[in-house]
Design an enzyme around this catalytic site. Structure first.
Site, PDB file in Angstrom:
ATOM      1  N   PRO A 105       4.462  11.623 -26.222  1.00 38.11           N
ATOM      2  CA  PRO A 105       5.510  12.314 -25.452  1.00 38.11           C
ATOM      3  C   PRO A 105       5.844  11.603 -24.142  1.00 38.11           C
ATOM      4  O   PRO A 105       6.931  11.762 -23.604  1.00 38.11           O
ATOM      5  CB  PRO A 105       4.922  13.701 -25.176  1.00 38.11           C
ATOM      6  CG  PRO A 105       3.706  13.822 -26.017  1.00 38.11           C
ATOM      7  CD  PRO A 105       3.278  12.442 -26.428  1.00 38.11           C
ATOM      8  N   SER A 129      12.338   5.891 -34.984  1.00 39.25           N
ATOM      9  CA  SER A 129      11.807   4.873 -34.083  1.00 39.25           C
ATOM     10  C   SER A 129      10.302   5.036 -33.959  1.00 39.25           C
ATOM     11  O   SER A 129       9.784   6.152 -34.038  1.00 39.25           O
ATOM     12  CB  SER A 129      12.434   5.008 -32.698  1.00 39.25           C
ATOM     13  OG  SER A 129      11.802   4.143 -31.767  1.00 39.25           O
TER      14      SER A 129
END
Length: 257
Positions: free
Chosen positions: A143, A137
């Site tokens: 993060p 993806s």
């Protein structure tokens, strides 16, 4: 004369009961002059949903020992398994706010997207596979991406860890990181490749599942797709020229990860 099965690569699609995996499995079946298709699903229910053929294996990817029969004798593996967050019941959109999501016990991204994908890579490597296509993806460079907070699953973190494991495995690989997946017709848009989530800063950051599926199948056919990782999106329908030359598309990509 039809080629014998020996000259057609046997390709296993995992996550074949999923929305994109099902399209890949069907594409391989439709091209039976080119490929011998196999599917892997988690349940008998999923197997029946995609036709229940004898070439569909049932196994839990979290259990490494169960994967051997499905990968035995395959030439290529297309990994389309993914953890799936579920919406907590009781969400009322009329009251505003956002729904809450959770993962079922034992089905967190760490177990499915990391352990489960690592198991598949290890099993395929042990079986002598020549090419692994992994669908990940976009968003993995950040993060703090909102997808990571869903159900506290850190899904993109674990997907990226599996991608890195594949890139380090020594097996020829293609890592495809699509943008937002749409349930729309494939083959009618110009596809765009990128790297490092740069496409997320643009207006072209989504793609029909059918186009992702086509890129998976095309990647098996070109050396230019091997040892490469790329982000994938599409222009809106009617803008640009629908992509037909996949060798040219793969040749644009230089990134190995």
């Amino acid at each position: 004369m039809a080629d014998s099965a020996a000259s057609r690569p046997t390709v296993l699609v995992t996550g074949a009961g999923g929305r994109t995996g099902q399209i890949v499995y069907n594409k391989l079946k439709e091209r039976s002059e080119q490929f011998v298709a196999r599917g892997l699903v988690r349940t008998e229910e999923s197997k029946q949903k995609i036709g229940g053929a004898g070439d569909v294996y049932i196994a839990d990817i979290r259990d490494a020992d169960r994967l051997a029969p499905a990968v035995q004798g395959i030439d290529a593996l297309i990994i389309l398994t993914s953890a799936a967050p579920k919406m907590k019941p009781g969400f009322d959109p009329s009251k505003g706010g956002r729904p809450e999501f959770y993962y079922e016990d034992g089905m967190y991204p760490e177990q499915v997207d990391w352990v489960g994908q690592k198991n598949q890579i290890d099993a395929a490597k042990a079986a002598g596979v020549k090419h692994i296509v992994l669908v990940g993806s976009m968003g993995g460079t950040n993060p703090n991406h909102p997808l990571n907070s869903l159900g506290h699953g850190n899904i993109l973190v674990w997907k990226r860890k599996a991608e890195q494991y594949l890139a380090d495995s020594g097996v020829p690989y293609t890592i495809i990181r699509p943008g937002g997946l749409q349930d729309k017709d494939g083959g009618v848009r110009e596809l765009i490749v990128g790297k490092d989530d740069e496409l997320l800063q643009t207006d072209t950051k989504s793609i029909p599942r059918a186009d992702v599926a086509e890129v998976c199948v095309q990647a098996l056919q070109y050396e230019e797709a091997k040892f490469k990782a790329f982000d994938l999106a599409s222009k809106p329908e009617g803008v640009g020229t629908p992509t037909k030359d996949f060798r040219a598309l793969f040749s644009q990509i230089t990134a190995r990860f």
